[in-house]
Design a protein around this motif. Structure first.
Motif, PDB file in Angstrom:
ATOM      1  N   THR A 212      33.523  39.726  33.883  1.00 28.99           N
ATOM      2  CA  THR A 212      34.613  40.615  34.293  1.00 28.99           C
ATOM      3  C   THR A 212      34.807  40.646  35.800  1.00 28.99           C
ATOM      4  OG1 THR A 212      33.076  42.457  34.317  1.00 28.99           O
ATOM      5  CG2 THR A 212      34.369  42.158  32.319  1.00 28.99           C
ATOM      6  N   GLY A 213      33.913  40.001  36.544  1.00 24.49           N
ATOM      7  CA  GLY A 213      34.080  39.962  37.994  1.00 24.49           C
ATOM      8  C   GLY A 213      33.464  41.153  38.712  1.00 24.49           C
TER       9      GLY A 213
ATOM     10  N   GLN B  84      41.208  39.332  43.698  1.00 27.39           N
ATOM     11  CA  GLN B  84      42.475  38.946  43.085  1.00 27.39           C
ATOM     12  C   GLN B  84      42.525  39.403  41.630  1.00 27.39           C
ATOM     13  OE1 GLN B  84      43.070  34.791  43.637  1.00 27.39           O
ATOM     14  NE2 GLN B  84      44.998  34.723  42.546  1.00 27.39           N
ATOM     15  N   LYS B  85      41.346  39.355  41.022  1.00 29.51           N
ATOM     16  CA  LYS B  85      41.240  39.730  39.619  1.00 29.51           C
ATOM     17  C   LYS B  85      40.704  41.157  39.577  1.00 29.51           C
ATOM     18  CE  LYS B  85      38.307  38.369  35.838  1.00 29.51           C
ATOM     19  NZ  LYS B  85      36.964  37.885  35.685  1.00 29.51           N
ATOM     20  N   SER B  87      38.459  43.934  39.115  1.00 29.08           N
ATOM     21  CA  SER B  87      37.037  43.839  38.837  1.00 29.08           C
ATOM     22  C   SER B  87      36.317  45.167  39.031  1.00 29.08           C
ATOM     23  CB  SER B  87      36.402  42.735  39.671  1.00 29.08           C
ATOM     24  OG  SER B  87      36.830  42.835  40.995  1.00 29.08           O
TER      25      SER B  87
END
Ligand SMILES: Nc1ncnc2c1ncn2[C@@H]1O[C@H](COP(=O)(O)OP(=O)(O)OP(=O)(O)O)[C@@H](O)[C@H]1O
Ligand SMILES: [Mg+2]
Lengths: 379, 248
Positions: A212-213, B84-85, B87
């Motif tokens: 999920t980062g 960018q994503k 998180s």
């Protein structure tokens, strides 16, 4: 330290909020215990016995009663019409057939009226036992259980003051006096479950943060990888302790496994063992990118060795040499010896320090490798 | 004035592929720097190296005066990063996410509380604070991510396409906030694909295939290439480059 606390608390929140991880953590150990506890019941009991009675006296019905009232034999399920023991076994109607030829009543009567012990050897009466040898263990057990019962019949019918002649073995079994396999299996099962659950949950939680980062986000903050690892481990150590207590509780209270050693000693080694498992979980998470792979990896890497190569089911000294060597790097091998020792024999640290030392060594190595790989993966 | 970010011949290779190719630039303190480039130009890769998430293959760099190889830990204390994503933790509420990041930076409870209040007021997040982050509409998720990255008042803020998927009204509001931050001395390092946003920047760089092909003040660049606006400039620069590459 302060930061570690917050990550650990956050992790706890994830666990509480994700029903899947709760199911894995709580329900799976219970199910596994029950499943294994019953399925791997190696005690030979309930041998299906058919009886062909030609004697038909009170003595023969007493004998039959003794067989069926023992916990070893049960009535053959189907009504047996045939008088041919081989046919009965062939048809699978019973595992063993007891043939009581005519004359049992008479023989017992003679026994009761005996005056001189020397006469005991003169009159011979034979009972027939035909056993299905396909299951060798069961066949052997049926034979020895039968002779125990028959010996008892003779003893009970001798006039007071008479003793059976001959040499007898006075058998005494240590550590597992009832020869119950559950006593042997439940400690091993605890080792397998702790290993599996701990490795599985940590590898999945770390893989999820990678997927999920959020791991990346976390790593831009002042938290160090080492702190992340410690914080990730803490809640799962707690969960594993809970699992250990659940399975132990089932073992002791449901399966009647004795626990005669030190709880504290088991607790200490249990925590060390869980840390080993967590380190394996972290190591796996550094090698995979997705939660699914982490889950599968953890299952394969932990369950197989913990079941097959730990002495849980198969004795290590009977394995091929190469496998015996491999068992030395299976943490469950050491923990199973430790937990069996503590629970069944009440072993103290003097007897367990070698296994303990190996386990600690393995923990340190795995933890070091996992931390290193985790740091590298970050860059 | 000390530089907030300096990069010298920074390079990142993934195997044979060079994602970032010897880029050099400096960003002054309090500057709003637009880091532009087409998809796959290497922007995210460059930012990740500056934030200590990726080890450069070669070249040098400092962030907040700290070396990106040696002083990683110090850099992390002074930066904020909005990736960018999205998180953040989807299963935690917006409030819990903010609280978590605040506590990770070791802010006092009272301070975290006050800042969450203030930020959620400014970002219109108030009514969403107790919803799970994954259940927030996209635009609000971006606002939450911004809030999380500025909660600890970083000196330098890296924003990787912060306004992706956000409506024009909020984009305007977003940039007003960025300017307020810059006024207070925060350095902003922003990537975007919206050229109207790029015009808000003090300076911009344009990246193509891992290299910086132009760098300067937006209006100076528009004049230099005699284009009506940044959008045209960007399109022309990139397509020229691509054509040249094709001719070779
Ligand atoms: N870990 C990696 N391994 C291999 N290649 C990578 C890796 N990360 C990025 N790349 C490649 O490097 C190039 C630059 O990627 P990067 O994400 O930096 O571009 P970007 O400018 O941020 O693009 P976008 O505007 O789409 O976000 C891409 O071609 C990408 O596929
Ligand atoms: Mg990008």
């Amino acid at each position: 330290m302060y930061k570690i606390k917050f990550i650990a608390l956050k992790e706890l929140r994830h666990i509480m909020r994700d029903p899947r991880s709760l199911v894995i953590a709580i329900l799976m150990p219970i199910l596994m215990t029950l499943l294994y506890g019953y399925a791997i019941n190696l005690d030979i009991k309930n041998i299906k016995l058919a009886v062909i009675d030609f004697d038909k006296t009170s003595a023969s019905s007493d004998l039959i009663g003794r067989f069926y009232n023992s916990e070893y034999f049960s009535k053959a399920t189907d009504q047996v019409y045939i008088d041919d023991p081989e046919m009965i076994l062939k048809k699978g109607q019973a595992n063993a057939v007891l043939i009581i030829g005519p004359g049992l009543g008479e023989a017992i009567q003679k026994l009761k009226n005996i005056q001189n012990p020397a006469n005991l050897m003169i009159d011979k009466y034979e009972l027939g036992l035909t056993v299905d040898g396909a299951d060798a263990n069961m066949a052997a057990a049926a034979g020895s259980y039968s002779s125990i019962i028959v010996t008892q019949v003779i003893k009970d019918n001798l006039p007071p003051g008479f003793e059976l002649p001959g040499i007898r073995i006075s058998r005494q079994v240590f550590y597992n006096p009832d020869l119950k396999s559950s006593h042997f299996f439940v400690p091993g099962l605890i080792a397998v479950i702790l290993m599996m659950i701990s490795a599985l949950l940590t590898s999945v939680t770390i893989a999820r943060e990678k997927e999920t980062g959020t791991m990346e986000q976390l790593l831009t903050t002042p938290i160090t990888p080492r702190q992340i690892i410690i914080a990730k481990m803490l809640p799962y150590i707690g969960l594993a302790i809970l699992d250990g207590i659940i399975v132990l509780g089932f073992g002791v209270f449901h399966f009647g496994v004795p626990f005669i050693g030190s709880t504290l000693l088991l607790f200490v080694f249990g925590v060390i063992y869980v840390i080993t498992a967590l380190a394996i979980g972290i190591l796996i998470s550094t090698m995979v990118k997705t939660q699914l792979l982490a889950m599968m990896g953890a299952m394969i890497v932990t369950v197989l060795p913990a079941v097959m190569l730990s002495g849980f089911i198969f004795e290590i000294k009977n394995m091929p040499m190469i496998l015996q060597i491999i068992t030395h790097i299976v943490p469950a091998r050491y923990f199973i010896l430790i937990i069996r020792g503590i629970m069944l024999k009440g072993s103290s640290i003097e007897l367990l320090w070698v296994e303990g030392l190996f386990l600690i060594l393995l923990t340190i190595v795995l933890l070091a490798v996992a931390t290193r790989r985790f740091k590298l993966g970050v860059d | 004035m000390p530089d907030a970010v300096t990069i010298e011949k920074l390079t990142k290779k993934f195997g044979d592929f060079t994602a970032v190719d010897q880029i050099s630039l400096t960003v002054g303190e309090g500057e709003v720097f637009g880091f532009l480039g087409a998809n796959g130009a290497g922007k995210t890769t460059a930012i990740r190296m500056l934030c200590g998430l990726l080890l450069p293959t070669s070249g040098n760099g400092t962030v907040g005066g700290f070396d990106i190889y040696r002083d990683n830990e110090k850099i992390k204390k002074s930066i904020g990063y909005m990736s960018q994503k999205f998180s953040l933790y989807g299963d935690l509420t917006a409030y819990e996410n903010l609280w978590f990041y605040g506590s990770v930076y070791q802010l006092k409870k009272k301070v975290i509380k006050d800042r969450i209040n203030q930020l959620s007021e400014e970002l219109g997040l108030k009514e969403f604070l107790h919803r799970q982050a994954e259940k927030l509409p996209l635009g609000w998720r971006q606002r939450l991510a911004l809030a999380a990255s500025v909660l600890h008042r970083p000196k330098i803020l890296f924003l990787d396409e912060p306004t992706g998927g956000v409506d024009p009204i909020f984009r305007r509001r977003f940039w007003e906030m960025l300017y307020e931050l810059a006024d207070k001395g925060t350095t902003l390092f922003v990537t975007t694909h919206y050229m109207d946003e790029a015009e808000y920047c003090h300076r911009i760089s344009i990246m193509h295939h891992g290299r910086i092909i132009e760098l300067g003040n937006p209006s100076d660049l528009i004049q230099k290439y005699q284009q009506p606006n940044l959008e045209e400039l960007f399109v022309q620069l990139i397509s020229n480059r691509s054509r040249e590459a094709a001719d070779v």
